[in-house]
Write an enzyme that holds these catalytic residues in place. Structure first.
Site, PDB file in Angstrom:
ATOM      1  N   GLY A  12       0.821  -1.218   0.000  1.00  0.00           N
ATOM      2  CA  GLY A  12       0.000   0.000   0.000  1.00  0.00           C
ATOM      3  C   GLY A  12       0.848   1.260   0.000  1.00  0.00           C
ATOM      4  O   GLY A  12       2.079   1.210   0.070  1.00  0.00           O
ATOM      5  N   SER A  40      -1.665 -10.524  -2.998  1.00  0.00           N
ATOM      6  CA  SER A  40      -0.371  -9.901  -3.326  1.00  0.00           C
ATOM      7  C   SER A  40       0.816 -10.818  -3.069  1.00  0.00           C
ATOM      8  O   SER A  40       1.969 -10.374  -3.168  1.00  0.00           O
ATOM      9  CB  SER A  40      -0.174  -8.625  -2.506  1.00  0.00           C
ATOM     10  OG  SER A  40      -1.206  -7.733  -2.734  1.00  0.00           O
ATOM     11  N   ARG A  99      -6.619   4.268  18.361  1.00  0.00           N
ATOM     12  CA  ARG A  99      -6.134   5.616  18.733  1.00  0.00           C
ATOM     13  C   ARG A  99      -6.771   6.168  19.994  1.00  0.00           C
ATOM     14  O   ARG A  99      -6.157   6.939  20.720  1.00  0.00           O
ATOM     15  CB  ARG A  99      -6.387   6.590  17.585  1.00  0.00           C
ATOM     16  CG  ARG A  99      -5.496   6.373  16.409  1.00  0.00           C
ATOM     17  CD  ARG A  99      -5.787   7.407  15.333  1.00  0.00           C
ATOM     18  NE  ARG A  99      -5.188   7.005  14.077  1.00  0.00           N
ATOM     19  CZ  ARG A  99      -5.647   7.377  12.887  1.00  0.00           C
ATOM     20  NH1 ARG A  99      -6.698   8.167  12.792  1.00  0.00           N
ATOM     21  NH2 ARG A  99      -5.046   6.972  11.796  1.00  0.00           N
ATOM     22  N   CYS A 130      -3.295  11.549   9.733  1.00  0.00           N
ATOM     23  CA  CYS A 130      -2.289  12.373   9.038  1.00  0.00           C
ATOM     24  C   CYS A 130      -2.460  13.872   9.293  1.00  0.00           C
ATOM     25  O   CYS A 130      -1.469  14.588   9.497  1.00  0.00           O
ATOM     26  CB  CYS A 130      -2.346  12.082   7.536  1.00  0.00           C
ATOM     27  SG  CYS A 130      -3.981  11.753   6.900  1.00  0.00           S
ATOM     28  N   GLN A 157      -6.879  18.239   1.944  1.00  0.00           N
ATOM     29  CA  GLN A 157      -6.222  16.928   2.055  1.00  0.00           C
ATOM     30  C   GLN A 157      -6.130  16.216   0.712  1.00  0.00           C
ATOM     31  O   GLN A 157      -7.108  16.129  -0.044  1.00  0.00           O
ATOM     32  CB  GLN A 157      -6.982  16.068   3.072  1.00  0.00           C
ATOM     33  CG  GLN A 157      -6.910  16.659   4.481  1.00  0.00           C
ATOM     34  CD  GLN A 157      -7.600  15.830   5.543  1.00  0.00           C
ATOM     35  OE1 GLN A 157      -8.281  16.393   6.398  1.00  0.00           O
ATOM     36  NE2 GLN A 157      -7.444  14.518   5.537  1.00  0.00           N
ATOM     37  N   SER A 160      -4.167  10.794  -1.740  1.00  0.00           N
ATOM     38  CA  SER A 160      -3.415   9.628  -1.244  1.00  0.00           C
ATOM     39  C   SER A 160      -3.802   9.293   0.190  1.00  0.00           C
ATOM     40  O   SER A 160      -3.556   8.175   0.642  1.00  0.00           O
ATOM     41  CB  SER A 160      -1.912   9.853  -1.353  1.00  0.00           C
ATOM     42  OG  SER A 160      -1.540  10.994  -0.610  1.00  0.00           O
ATOM     43  N   GLY A 161      -4.426  10.231   0.886  1.00  0.00           N
ATOM     44  CA  GLY A 161      -4.946   9.955   2.229  1.00  0.00           C
ATOM     45  C   GLY A 161      -6.057   8.909   2.184  1.00  0.00           C
ATOM     46  O   GLY A 161      -6.407   8.333   3.219  1.00  0.00           O
ATOM     47  N   LYS A 215     -11.723  13.321  14.588  1.00  0.00           N
ATOM     48  CA  LYS A 215     -10.395  12.755  14.902  1.00  0.00           C
ATOM     49  C   LYS A 215      -9.408  13.873  15.245  1.00  0.00           C
ATOM     50  O   LYS A 215      -8.613  13.736  16.174  1.00  0.00           O
ATOM     51  CB  LYS A 215      -9.826  11.998  13.684  1.00  0.00           C
ATOM     52  CG  LYS A 215     -10.459  10.658  13.389  1.00  0.00           C
ATOM     53  CD  LYS A 215      -9.845  10.119  12.080  1.00  0.00           C
ATOM     54  CE  LYS A 215     -10.664   9.018  11.472  1.00  0.00           C
ATOM     55  NZ  LYS A 215     -10.284   8.746  10.066  1.00  0.00           N
ATOM     56  N   HIS A 243      -0.771  17.139   2.475  1.00  0.00           N
ATOM     57  CA  HIS A 243      -1.933  17.781   3.089  1.00  0.00           C
ATOM     58  C   HIS A 243      -1.552  19.205   3.499  1.00  0.00           C
ATOM     59  O   HIS A 243      -0.456  19.439   4.027  1.00  0.00           O
ATOM     60  CB  HIS A 243      -2.344  17.038   4.366  1.00  0.00           C
ATOM     61  CG  HIS A 243      -3.036  15.716   4.139  1.00  0.00           C
ATOM     62  ND1 HIS A 243      -3.296  15.190   2.902  1.00  0.00           N
ATOM     63  CD2 HIS A 243      -3.545  14.833   5.041  1.00  0.00           C
ATOM     64  CE1 HIS A 243      -3.923  14.022   3.038  1.00  0.00           C
ATOM     65  NE2 HIS A 243      -4.077  13.781   4.323  1.00  0.00           N
ATOM     66  N   ASN A 316       1.663  13.663   3.622  1.00  0.00           N
ATOM     67  CA  ASN A 316       0.766  12.860   4.479  1.00  0.00           C
ATOM     68  C   ASN A 316       1.178  11.391   4.549  1.00  0.00           C
ATOM     69  O   ASN A 316       0.851  10.694   5.506  1.00  0.00           O
ATOM     70  CB  ASN A 316      -0.683  12.954   3.991  1.00  0.00           C
ATOM     71  CG  ASN A 316      -0.843  12.616   2.527  1.00  0.00           C
ATOM     72  OD1 ASN A 316      -0.327  13.314   1.657  1.00  0.00           O
ATOM     73  ND2 ASN A 316      -1.556  11.540   2.242  1.00  0.00           N
TER      74      ASN A 316
HETATM   75  N1  LIG Z   1      -2.606   7.414   3.383  1.00  0.00           N
HETATM   76  C1  LIG Z   1      -2.471   8.197   4.439  1.00  0.00           C
HETATM   77  O1  LIG Z   1      -2.203   9.427   4.339  1.00  0.00           O
HETATM   78  C2  LIG Z   1      -2.625   7.633   5.798  1.00  0.00           C
HETATM   79  C3  LIG Z   1      -2.260   8.409   6.873  1.00  0.00           C
HETATM   80  C4  LIG Z   1      -2.412   7.900   8.157  1.00  0.00           C
HETATM   81  C5  LIG Z   1      -2.922   6.646   8.307  1.00  0.00           C
HETATM   82  N2  LIG Z   1      -3.286   5.895   7.231  1.00  0.00           N
HETATM   83  C6  LIG Z   1      -3.818   4.552   7.466  1.00  0.00           C
HETATM   84  O2  LIG Z   1      -2.882   3.570   7.035  1.00  0.00           O
HETATM   85  C7  LIG Z   1      -3.579   2.407   6.593  1.00  0.00           C
HETATM   86  C8  LIG Z   1      -3.145   2.046   5.178  1.00  0.00           C
HETATM   87  O3  LIG Z   1      -3.425   3.134   4.312  1.00  0.00           O
HETATM   88  P1  LIG Z   1      -2.867   3.178   2.805  1.00  0.00           P
HETATM   89  O4  LIG Z   1      -3.123   4.565   2.360  1.00  0.00           O
HETATM   90  O5  LIG Z   1      -1.493   2.632   2.709  1.00  0.00           O
HETATM   91  O6  LIG Z   1      -3.886   2.139   2.082  1.00  0.00           O
HETATM   92  P2  LIG Z   1      -3.692   1.349   0.706  1.00  0.00           P
HETATM   93  O7  LIG Z   1      -2.753   2.063  -0.192  1.00  0.00           O
HETATM   94  O8  LIG Z   1      -5.060   1.059   0.223  1.00  0.00           O
HETATM   95  O9  LIG Z   1      -2.982  -0.037   1.140  1.00  0.00           O
HETATM   96  C9  LIG Z   1      -3.613  -0.969   1.986  1.00  0.00           C
HETATM   97  C10 LIG Z   1      -2.639  -2.090   2.339  1.00  0.00           C
HETATM   98  O10 LIG Z   1      -3.260  -2.959   3.279  1.00  0.00           O
HETATM   99  C11 LIG Z   1      -3.249  -4.294   2.770  1.00  0.00           C
HETATM  100  N3  LIG Z   1      -4.458  -4.986   3.217  1.00  0.00           N
HETATM  101  C12 LIG Z   1      -5.736  -4.548   3.197  1.00  0.00           C
HETATM  102  N4  LIG Z   1      -6.573  -5.469   3.694  1.00  0.00           N
HETATM  103  C13 LIG Z   1      -5.808  -6.542   4.056  1.00  0.00           C
HETATM  104  C14 LIG Z   1      -6.077  -7.801   4.606  1.00  0.00           C
HETATM  105  N5  LIG Z   1      -7.317  -8.196   4.935  1.00  0.00           N
HETATM  106  N6  LIG Z   1      -5.043  -8.648   4.842  1.00  0.00           N
HETATM  107  C15 LIG Z   1      -3.786  -8.286   4.524  1.00  0.00           C
HETATM  108  N7  LIG Z   1      -3.460  -7.096   3.989  1.00  0.00           N
HETATM  109  C16 LIG Z   1      -4.460  -6.216   3.749  1.00  0.00           C
HETATM  110  C17 LIG Z   1      -3.211  -4.136   1.269  1.00  0.00           C
HETATM  111  O11 LIG Z   1      -2.714  -5.314   0.683  1.00  0.00           O
HETATM  112  P3  LIG Z   1      -3.110  -5.720  -0.849  1.00  0.00           P
HETATM  113  O12 LIG Z   1      -2.329  -4.805  -1.734  1.00  0.00           O
HETATM  114  O13 LIG Z   1      -2.681  -7.131  -0.922  1.00  0.00           O
HETATM  115  O14 LIG Z   1      -4.600  -5.506  -0.954  1.00  0.00           O
HETATM  116  C18 LIG Z   1      -2.232  -2.949   1.145  1.00  0.00           C
HETATM  117  O15 LIG Z   1      -0.906  -3.411   1.317  1.00  0.00           O
HETATM  118  C19 LIG Z   1      -5.065   2.741   6.751  1.00  0.00           C
HETATM  119  O16 LIG Z   1      -5.495   2.287   8.015  1.00  0.00           O
HETATM  120  C20 LIG Z   1      -5.084   4.236   6.717  1.00  0.00           C
HETATM  121  O17 LIG Z   1      -6.209   4.771   7.372  1.00  0.00           O
HETATM  122  C21 LIG Z   1      -3.131   6.344   5.975  1.00  0.00           C
END
Ligand SMILES: NC(=O)c1ccc[n+]([C@@H]2O[C@H](COP(=O)([O-])OP(=O)(O)OC[C@H]3O[C@@H](n4cnc5c(N)ncnc54)[C@H](OP(=O)(O)O)[C@@H]3O)[C@@H](O)[C@H]2O)c1
Length: 340
Positions: A12, A40, A99, A130, A157, A160-161, A215, A243, A316
């Site tokens: 991700g 994956s 959290r 973020c 924002q 990518s968030g 949040k 962001h 972010n």
């Molecule tokens: N993006 C931001 O700015 C940000 C900031 C703070 C916090 N977050 C948090 O960080 C987390 C990830 O966000 P992201 O933006 O990286 O999301 P993303 O790009 O959609 O990636 C999600 C990741 O989680 C894996 N995944 C999802 N469901 C799964 C499952 N059941 N079993 C195993 N792996 C699983 C996916 O694997 P596959 O590729 O195999 O599906 C992928 O590696 C979320 O909780 C989000 O709220 C994000």
């Protein structure tokens, strides 16, 4: 001797950045594993000059691993984080699941590093939202000097968030605007995001605010000071990464804008770019790939006795997620685990 480190969600947006940042900062790793969903399995992820083949989180045994950086969303976290924690591996989680749990520290190392020491109740440490992370980095040094009473924040924002799906939707929809036969209606977002802005992130709460706005209120209180009042309006904008926040602060004591600028220049994690001229401020594109929280447009708010306005921008995926998680791991290592 270093650490045995797990990165869950390695395919991700946040997971990939976690691997990059662990390598960039030379985190003392003895062994590292990249995990994601079964679909994956075998996907290649970079870790410095090495390539890792992704393994399945569902069948992974956490026994003997020291630290697991999780970025898999709340649903998968609810299943796998307790398993890892029970096996003795400390989870540093990016989702919102833990959290607000009083037994789980919520940490931004520039603000409340001592809180990591409370990790042992659940063997879990939470990473903030973020938007909150970059805001509290900016607020902390000002709060120490003049005590913040109230914050009014509007966010801008990036997509990518909202994960990989958010980035894809902005990309595909933007192209489809120039090729109307290839229509891309909203899917990840509730309205068209290309060439638009959407005043809605996460679900609606009973009082009319959104969960993203809630949040920012709850997390600022938990990380910085429960007495600070925060009101937020969170807006999704057609920017890929970075962001931005327009922040209005009311203090108990008077704080001159020049002194605020000097304090912020010295503050950990902050970079001040604040020239009162064309281009003398930071925009999201310029912060991509950087560690800092950038502050610009610092100015007195003359409508308040003790008020200040500023503009705050950060990557972010880095300070808002992956960098902060790695900094938590570093803080935990230095204060508690003491390997490496
Ligand atoms: N993006 C931001 O700015 C940000 C900031 C703070 C916090 N977050 C948090 O960080 C987390 C990830 O966000 P992201 O933006 O990286 O999301 P993303 O790009 O959609 O990636 C999600 C990741 O989680 C894996 N995944 C999802 N469901 C799964 C499952 N059941 N079993 C195993 N792996 C699983 C996916 O694997 P596959 O590729 O195999 O599906 C992928 O590696 C979320 O909780 C989000 O709220 C994000």
């Amino acid at each position: 001797m270093g650490y045995r480190v797990v990165v869950a969600g390695a395919t991700g947006n946040v997971g990939r950045e976690m691997l990059n940042i662990l390598a960039e900062r030379e985190f003392p790793v003895d062994e590292i594993v990249a995990l994601a969903s079964r679909k994956s399995l075998g996907t290649e992820c970079s870790f410095g000059d090495k390539t890792l083949k992704t393994k399945d989180l569902d069948t992974f045994d956490f026994t003997g691993w020291d630290i697991a950086l999780f970025a898999v969303g709340s649903e998968a976290t609810a299943i796998y984080a307790p398993k890892a924690a029970k096996a003795g591996c400390v989870v540093i989680d990016n989702s919102s699941l833990y959290r607000y749990d009083p037994d789980v520290p919520l940490v931004v190392p520039e603000v409340n590093p001592q809180a990591v020491e409370g990790y042992a109740k659940k063997n879990i440490i939470a990473n903030p939202n973020c938007s909150t992370a970059q805001m509290v980095v900016a607020l902390k040094p000002l709060h120490d000097r003049a005590r913040i009473k109230r914050v009014v924040v509007s966010t801008y924002q990036s997509v990518s968030g909202a994960g990989k799906a958010g980035i894809d939707e902005l990309w595909d929809q933007t192209k489809s605007i120039y090729n109307p036969t290839d229509s891309k209606p909203p899917n990840k977002f509730t309205k068209q995001i290309a060439f638009n802005v959407i005043p809605h992130i996460d679900k609606f709460m009973e009082d009319g605010s959104t969960k993203e706005e809630w949040k920012m209120v709850a997390e600022t209180k938990k990380i910085l000071d429960p007495k600070i009042k925060v009101t937020a309006t969170c807006v999704r904008v057609p920017v890929f990464v970075g962001h931005s926040e327009a922040i209005n602060i009311e203090f108990e004591d008077f704080l001159d804008e020049d002194e605020a600028r000097d304090i912020l220049r010295e503050a950990p994690g902050v970079m001040v770019i604040d020239k009162r001229e064309d281009g003398g401020y930071v925009t999201p594109i310029e912060c991509v790939g950087d560690y800092a929280t950038f502050i610009s447009r610092i100015r007195q708010d003359s409508t308040l006795d003790n008020g200040l306005n500023l503009w705050c921008v950060s990557d972010n995926l880095r300070k808002g997620a992956a960098l902060n998680a790695v900094q938590i791991a570093e803080t935990l290592g230095n204060r508690v685990l003491k390997k490496g």
